[in-house]
Structures are given as C-alpha cells and as structure tokens.
Design a protein around this motif. Structure first.
Motif, short mmCIF file in Angstrom:
data_model
loop_
_atom_site.label_atom_id
_atom_site.label_comp_id
_atom_site.label_asym_id
_atom_site.label_seq_id
_atom_site.Cartn_x
_atom_site.Cartn_y
_atom_site.Cartn_z
N UNK A 32 0.85 -1.19 0.00
CA UNK A 32 0.00 0.00 0.00
C UNK A 32 0.88 1.23 0.00
N UNK A 33 0.67 2.14 -0.95
CA UNK A 33 1.37 3.42 -0.96
C UNK A 33 0.44 4.51 -0.46
N UNK A 34 0.98 5.38 0.39
CA UNK A 34 0.23 6.52 0.89
C UNK A 34 0.90 7.78 0.37
N UNK A 35 0.15 8.60 -0.34
CA UNK A 35 0.69 9.82 -0.93
C UNK A 35 -0.08 11.02 -0.38
N UNK A 36 0.51 12.20 -0.55
CA UNK A 36 -0.13 13.42 -0.08
C UNK A 36 0.91 14.47 0.26
N UNK A 37 0.46 15.70 0.42
CA UNK A 37 1.36 16.80 0.73
C UNK A 37 1.92 16.67 2.15
N UNK A 38 2.99 17.39 2.43
CA UNK A 38 3.51 17.46 3.79
C UNK A 38 2.43 18.01 4.71
N UNK A 39 2.32 17.41 5.89
CA UNK A 39 1.32 17.85 6.84
C UNK A 39 -0.05 17.24 6.65
N UNK A 40 -0.15 16.25 5.75
CA UNK A 40 -1.46 15.65 5.48
C UNK A 40 -1.81 14.53 6.46
#
Length: 255
Positions: A32-40
C-alpha cells in the motif's frame, strides 16, 4: 487473507485534528502506498500503526486480533504495547541507525535483546540471520562498517534489514528516499521493489509517484488528515476522480 484492518482512527494534538476517521484494510502480501502533501497526516498514521503515538479513537487489528481499541483501556497497557509493536517494522526517513554500532550490530541488536528476554534463540543464529539480511540488501561487504562509513543509500538499506530482522507482519516505510541524494534513491527503491515482488506486506509513505503506481497494489491519497481517495494505483494516480487529488497530482507533476 486480510492482515490489517484499520477502523475510524482519529488523532489530535491539543485542539488540532491530525487524523480524522481513517479506515482501510490490507491483504497479506500487498503493498500500500500513501501519498499526499507534507502535513497531510501520513507520518502520524504510520506512527499510530507502530504505537509510537496512541490514537484518540479507532481500532487497529492484525490477523483478526484487535491490537488497539481506543475504547478499551486493556489494549493500551504499556507492557502489551511493546509486544504489539513487533507486528510492524518501521523504516524512518533519516535511517536512525545507532552510530556506535556496526551495520551488523544495528541489524541484530533488537533480536538479541528479545532473545535475552524470551530465550530460545542463540546468538550465533541471530548473527547468521543478520548476515543473510545484509546480503539480501547487497551489503555483505559492509557488515563491519559503522554508519559514518556508509553512504546514505547503504545506511537506509541497513535500516531496512534491521526492520526485517524481527519478521514483522507489516513493513512500514516513512518517505524512505527523502533524505537521499537523487543518485542514491534508485538503490533503495530497487530493494523495496524486490520486497514487493516477494510479496512482503508493506505500507509505503512516498513522494515517488511513478514508484507508487508501479509497485503498490493500492494507493491512498491523504489531505488534511483524511483519506480523500483510495483504490488501484493506476486509477488513482493516472485517472483521479476527486478534484483535490487532481490538484495535488497536477502540482506534483509541475515540480
């Protein structure tokens, strides 16, 4: 077989919500990959799964066993939490190796301490297993080197071997290449790709979008402490449905 079930996890720091109603599951052998901006909230989620933070609400279950239930104080006893951490291995952004120990000592230390507490495994077998793990990482000739004698990529591969040493059910990576020079990123991603090919169950917080799309079985996009979109990596990354996901990926592709 479902190996991880996360339900309605919430986490606040003081009055600031960091995670809100996080729910997902993971099958054994999946990545599973988790992506998102810093602070998400990505790193906080990993820390909650590894019991480095305690969720304010929610349930974490592994192989059908409830390891943590925010509504049940019996699941939060410190002596039990130490054991429950063994279900997860965590590879940090900045390696976090012990500078006074060699690569092999870093890999074997936790297993040796566990053997002293619980017995049942000889030091010789622990050292042999540690050498095998370093060989798997392509570091057989670096076993006696100290962290300051290793490149960043080599240090991170030692950290991966250390996380694997206790045979965790789920291996977690927190931005494993973010502290590396670009030319060293490939060697770490290659190791993770090989682990995925061998069906190691993994959760990978990453900013490497192409890697996430190609290696993961599912992807989660987080923003503002919530899961905005999740599903097949090629669909989420190449054909996102949610506007916020589209904005993030468009901005990312411009970098």
């Amino acid at each position: 077989m479902e190996i991880l079930d996360v339900r309605h996890i919430e986490k606040h720091f003081d009055d600031t919500p960091v995670l809100t109603d996080i729910s997902f599951s993971l099958e054994e052998g999946q990545a599973l990959s988790i992506i998102g901006s810093s602070g998400s909230g990505k790193t906080t989620l990993l820390r909650c799964l590894n019991f480095l933070e305690r969720p304010d609400k929610g349930i974490i279950a592994v192989k059908g066993e409830t390891l943590f239930d925010a509504a049940d104080p019996k699941t939060q006893l410190e002596e039990e939490i130490r054991t429950k951490r063994l279900h997860f291995g965590l590879v940090f952004q900045n390696f976090n190796l012990f500078p006074q120990y060699t690569a092999l000592q870093n890999v074997t230390l936790a297993r040796e301490l566990l053997a002293k507490e619980q017995g049942g495994e000889s030091r010789e077998s622990i050292l042999a297993a540690g050498k095998d793990l370093l060989a798997q990482m392509g570091l057989s000739d670096r076993a006696d080197h100290y962290p300051h004698q290793l490149s960043g990529g080599q240090q991170q591969r030692v950290a991966i071997a250390r996380a694997l040493a206790l045979h965790p059910d789920i291996l977690c990576f927190d931005e494993p290449t973010s502290a590396l020079d670009p030319e060293l990123t490939g060697e770490v991603l290659r190791v993770i790709r090989e682990l995925a090919e061998h069906k190691t169950t993994m959760i990978i917080v990453t900013h490497e979008m192409a890697f996430a799309r190609d290696v993961a079985d599912q992807v989660i996009f987080m923003d503002g402490g919530v899961i905005v979109e999740q599903g097949n990596p090629k669909e989420v990354i190449d054909h996102p449905k949610e506007e916020r996901t589209k904005q993030f990926l468009a901005r990312y592709s411009e970098k």
